[in-house]
Design a protein around this motif. Structure first.
Motif, PDB file in Angstrom:
ATOM      1  N   LEU A  28       0.844  -1.190   0.000  1.00 23.06           N
ATOM      2  CA  LEU A  28       0.000   0.000   0.000  1.00 23.06           C
ATOM      3  C   LEU A  28       0.883   1.245   0.000  1.00 23.06           C
ATOM      4  O   LEU A  28       1.819   1.351   0.795  1.00 23.06           O
ATOM      5  CB  LEU A  28      -0.914   0.017   1.225  1.00 23.06           C
ATOM      6  CG  LEU A  28      -1.886  -1.159   1.370  1.00 23.06           C
ATOM      7  CD1 LEU A  28      -2.687  -1.012   2.650  1.00 23.06           C
ATOM      8  CD2 LEU A  28      -2.821  -1.255   0.175  1.00 23.06           C
ATOM      9  N   SER A  29       0.567   2.182  -0.875  1.00 23.63           N
ATOM     10  CA  SER A  29       1.313   3.436  -0.928  1.00 23.63           C
ATOM     11  C   SER A  29       0.949   4.296   0.273  1.00 23.63           C
ATOM     12  O   SER A  29      -0.092   4.091   0.917  1.00 23.63           O
ATOM     13  CB  SER A  29       0.991   4.183  -2.214  1.00 23.63           C
ATOM     14  OG  SER A  29      -0.378   4.568  -2.238  1.00 23.63           O
ATOM     15  N   GLU A  30       1.798   5.259   0.569  1.00 21.85           N
ATOM     16  CA  GLU A  30       1.524   6.167   1.678  1.00 21.85           C
ATOM     17  C   GLU A  30       0.254   6.957   1.421  1.00 21.85           C
ATOM     18  O   GLU A  30      -0.528   7.237   2.334  1.00 21.85           O
ATOM     19  CB  GLU A  30       2.707   7.114   1.898  1.00 21.85           C
ATOM     20  CG  GLU A  30       3.987   6.410   2.339  1.00 21.85           C
ATOM     21  CD  GLU A  30       3.771   5.624   3.616  1.00 21.85           C
ATOM     22  OE1 GLU A  30       3.138   6.170   4.543  1.00 21.85           O
ATOM     23  OE2 GLU A  30       4.228   4.475   3.709  1.00 21.85           O
ATOM     24  N   SER A  73       0.218   1.402   9.057  1.00 20.28           N
ATOM     25  CA  SER A  73       1.385   1.322   9.944  1.00 20.28           C
ATOM     26  C   SER A  73       1.327   2.426  10.979  1.00 20.28           C
ATOM     27  O   SER A  73       1.051   3.586  10.660  1.00 20.28           O
ATOM     28  CB  SER A  73       2.672   1.454   9.115  1.00 20.28           C
ATOM     29  OG  SER A  73       3.786   1.565   9.951  1.00 20.28           O
ATOM     30  N   SER A  74       1.585   2.106  12.236  1.00 21.69           N
ATOM     31  CA  SER A  74       1.523   3.089  13.316  1.00 21.69           C
ATOM     32  C   SER A  74       2.633   4.132  13.211  1.00 21.69           C
ATOM     33  O   SER A  74       2.570   5.172  13.839  1.00 21.69           O
ATOM     34  CB  SER A  74       1.605   2.385  14.670  1.00 21.69           C
ATOM     35  OG  SER A  74       2.821   1.656  14.762  1.00 21.69           O
ATOM     36  N   LYS A  75       3.668   3.862  12.405  1.00 20.03           N
ATOM     37  CA  LYS A  75       4.742   4.833  12.240  1.00 20.03           C
ATOM     38  C   LYS A  75       4.284   6.052  11.441  1.00 20.03           C
ATOM     39  O   LYS A  75       4.842   7.130  11.556  1.00 20.03           O
ATOM     40  CB  LYS A  75       5.923   4.183  11.531  1.00 20.03           C
ATOM     41  CG  LYS A  75       6.609   3.091  12.336  1.00 20.03           C
ATOM     42  CD  LYS A  75       7.775   2.529  11.567  1.00 20.03           C
ATOM     43  CE  LYS A  75       8.469   1.420  12.359  1.00 20.03           C
ATOM     44  NZ  LYS A  75       9.602   0.837  11.606  1.00 20.03           N
ATOM     45  N   ILE A  98      -7.053   5.563   3.676  1.00 20.71           N
ATOM     46  CA  ILE A  98      -7.700   4.617   4.604  1.00 20.71           C
ATOM     47  C   ILE A  98      -7.952   5.295   5.943  1.00 20.71           C
ATOM     48  O   ILE A  98      -9.016   5.122   6.563  1.00 20.71           O
ATOM     49  CB  ILE A  98      -6.821   3.367   4.778  1.00 20.71           C
ATOM     50  CG1 ILE A  98      -6.733   2.585   3.470  1.00 20.71           C
ATOM     51  CG2 ILE A  98      -7.369   2.465   5.881  1.00 20.71           C
ATOM     52  CD1 ILE A  98      -5.731   1.448   3.504  1.00 20.71           C
ATOM     53  N   ALA A  99      -6.976   6.090   6.394  1.00 19.26           N
ATOM     54  CA  ALA A  99      -7.140   6.802   7.661  1.00 19.26           C
ATOM     55  C   ALA A  99      -8.314   7.769   7.604  1.00 19.26           C
ATOM     56  O   ALA A  99      -9.069   7.906   8.571  1.00 19.26           O
ATOM     57  CB  ALA A  99      -5.858   7.555   8.007  1.00 19.26           C
TER      58      ALA A  99
END
Length: 560
Positions: free
Chosen positions: A160-162, A196-198, A168-169
């Motif tokens: 998944l790209s950033e 990702s939580s990062k 999604i967020a």
């Protein structure tokens, strides 16, 4: 042969490549399929949809599937509003053209949502916005869940790209506004797992119920780094689909426990389990039909279904602890979860099973006794068999039989000589377990007068009223345990068990619950039938009994 021919035909088909082809193909499909629809179950036969237009739509590349679904949803919402108007004005027993179109389009959406999709930037959010326009919340929820599954599969294939992660967020933040379907939390949990939580914080979305409010308040009070670990733990719990935790699940949970701190995690989760076990079952009124919110129906609520998986995970994680307090709160929770609700069944069976699993795998003798004691509280036969299976598995380790474990695990409910007294501001509520196996209750006032009904001030005081409700629950538990113990003791005659004098007096003669039954039975001491009379052993003819210190005692049987 037929499969090979069909493969060759599909291979020669020219795939649909342009979104401008969708309107013409969908219109053609609706024209051809609509005459074949007579009832709502007509599409249960997949051959009803077979036509050239459907075959071409199936060949749409994965990258254009989201565009196809967006178009299908767009025209579906149009025909859905038309169908509602037609149904309101005409005979509801007859399927009209608008309803047939909705049925076909709905079937197409689900069918294509189950096939491979690739999401270009912006398409996932656009598709979610379109799904939110569907009036039927159950269909919208099912379609949303299938879309998330395809997104997750795409992430495994391509990553998944950033940009897509931030998309999604944004969907997660707007999820409550987009959907109202009861089971959306599973798809929501998968979305949280994908981020990702990062890069992006993906918190588990709690509701407005009483348990969710406590968990939300707790999270807000934690430092940000610890919030992240707790959110990871909740997301780990929410995506589980199995009845028992896998080794990989326990490995992930252990990693998060190390980050949070074992002592803090145990203390916190134990308090949550104890809190849930003390909750009352609430009676609420909810809309019976989503299309008619004014029509209400009574609903008994203990734990919101969305929280079942969270509480299951919390219980599973207690396998890593073996202290007495953890075993106590798990036993209380399991007992509460298997209390039956009218026309519903157990309050929260999945959570109760998770607590039973934790007790069965704690690997201590005290947890084994706690597990066996649940048979006195739980009346569901399947759950009793499950407990027997777990207990039987552990008996060889301690050199005891199943019956020996069960008799050591019988709760006494605070009864002393078959009696328990609860004090209510000068009045005593007396619970008596008679020698006939019946549970009786009465009140004794400050002047020594006896009455059967509670004093008026008990119902008026919230604290005393709640205490009386718990006492009434205790009476029901004693009645239920009494029937179970009667059956267990009657089966002892077939097992040829024996006890030392100290064991028998501890487990039977002086036991708070069983003493009333055991003192009415005939026992054998060195082949002599004896009775327990006025605090001592006597032969059936009234003579004193003389026996050795190492004598073994058995239950008398009619054939003896």
């Amino acid at each position: 042969m037929f499969g090979k021919k069909l493969f060759k035909i599909r291979k020669t088909l020219k795939p649909v490549e342009l979104t401008r082809d969708f309107p013409a193909l969908v219109d053609e499909l609706l024209r051809e399929v609509e005459p074949r629809i007579y009832t709502e179950h007509s599409l249960s036969n997949p051959y009803k949809l077979e036509c050239d237009a459907y075959t071409k739509l199936k060949s749409v590349p994965a990258a254009q599937k989201p565009d196809l679904l967006i178009y299908l949803l767009d025209i579906f919402t149009y025909w859905e509003s038309k169908a509602l108007l037609v149904r309101a004005k005409n005979d509801c027993l007859q399927m009209h053209s608008e309803e047939k179109k909705c049925l076909i389009l709905e079937w197409l959406q689900i069918k294509f949502a189950q096939t491979r999709m690739s999401f270009a930037p912006g398409k996932f959010r656009e598709l979610c916005d379109q799904i939110a326009k569907v009036k039927n919340q159950w269909n919208a929820g099912e379609l949303f869940g299938l879309t998330v599954i395809q997104l997750k599969a795409m992430g495994k294939r391509e990553g998944l790209s950033e940009e897509l992660k931030y998309e999604i967020a944004s969907v997660l933040k707007a999820l409550k506004a987009l959907f109202f379907y009861a089971d959306d939390w599973k798809a929501e949990a998968h979305l949280c797992q994908l981020i990702s939580s990062k890069h992006v914080t993906a918190p588990f979305s709690f509701g407005n119920d009483r348990i969710s409010q406590i968990l939300t308040t707790f999270l807000q009070e934690q430092p940000k780094n610890e919030q992240n670990y707790w959110q990871q733990f909740f997301n780990l719990c929410s995506i589980t689909k199995t009845l028992t935790p896998s080794s990989s699940w326990l490995k992930d949970a252990t990693r998060l426990l190390n980050a949070i701190g074992w002592d803090k995690f145990q203390k916190t989760t134990n308090s949550w389990i104890a809190m849930v076990s003390q909750l009352d079952v609430l009676s609420e009124f909810r809309p019976l039909d989503e299309e008619d919110p004014e029509q209400l129906s009574a609903y008994l609520n203990f734990i919101e279904p969305k929280l079942f998986s969270i509480l299951q995970g919390i219980c599973w994680s207690q396998v890593l602890f073996a202290d007495t307090n953890t075993q106590t709160v798990l036993t209380q929770l399991a007992e509460k979860c298997f209390r039956s609700l009218p026309a519903t069944g157990p309050c929260a069976g999945p959570v109760g099973n998770a607590a039973i699993f934790a007790l069965a795998n704690s690997d201590t003798f005290s947890s084994l006794l706690s597990l066996a004691s649940l048979k006195s509280y739980i009346k569901q036969r399947k759950t009793q068999k499950l407990i027997d299976t777990y207990v039987q598995r552990e008996t060889e380790k301690y050199g005891l039989s199943l019956s020996e474990i069960e008799e050591r695990a019988v709760p006494d409910f605070g009864l002393v000589e078959g009696k328990r007294i609860e004090v209510f501001s000068g009045f005593n509520f007396v619970i008596t377990y008679s020698n006939t196996g019946r549970v009786k209750t009465h009140w004794i006032g400050s002047e020594g007068k006896t009455q059967h009904n509670p004093p008026g001030f008990v119902a008026q005081d919230p604290i005393l009223s709640r205490k009386f409700n718990h006492a009434s629950d205790l009476v029901n538990q004693i009645r239920q345990a009494s029937e179970i113990q009667k059956e267990r003791i009657s089966n002892l005659t077939q097992q040829h068990m024996s006890w030392s004098l100290a064991e028998l007096e501890k487990l039977y003669i002086n036991h708070g619950l069983i003493c009333s039954l055991a003192r009415n039975l005939i026992w054998l001491i060195e082949d002599k039938p004896v009775l327990w009379v006025s605090g001592q052993w006597q032969q059936v003819d009234g003579k004193d009994v003389i026996f050795s210190a190492h004598a073994r005692i058995q239950l008398w049987r009619p054939e003896d």
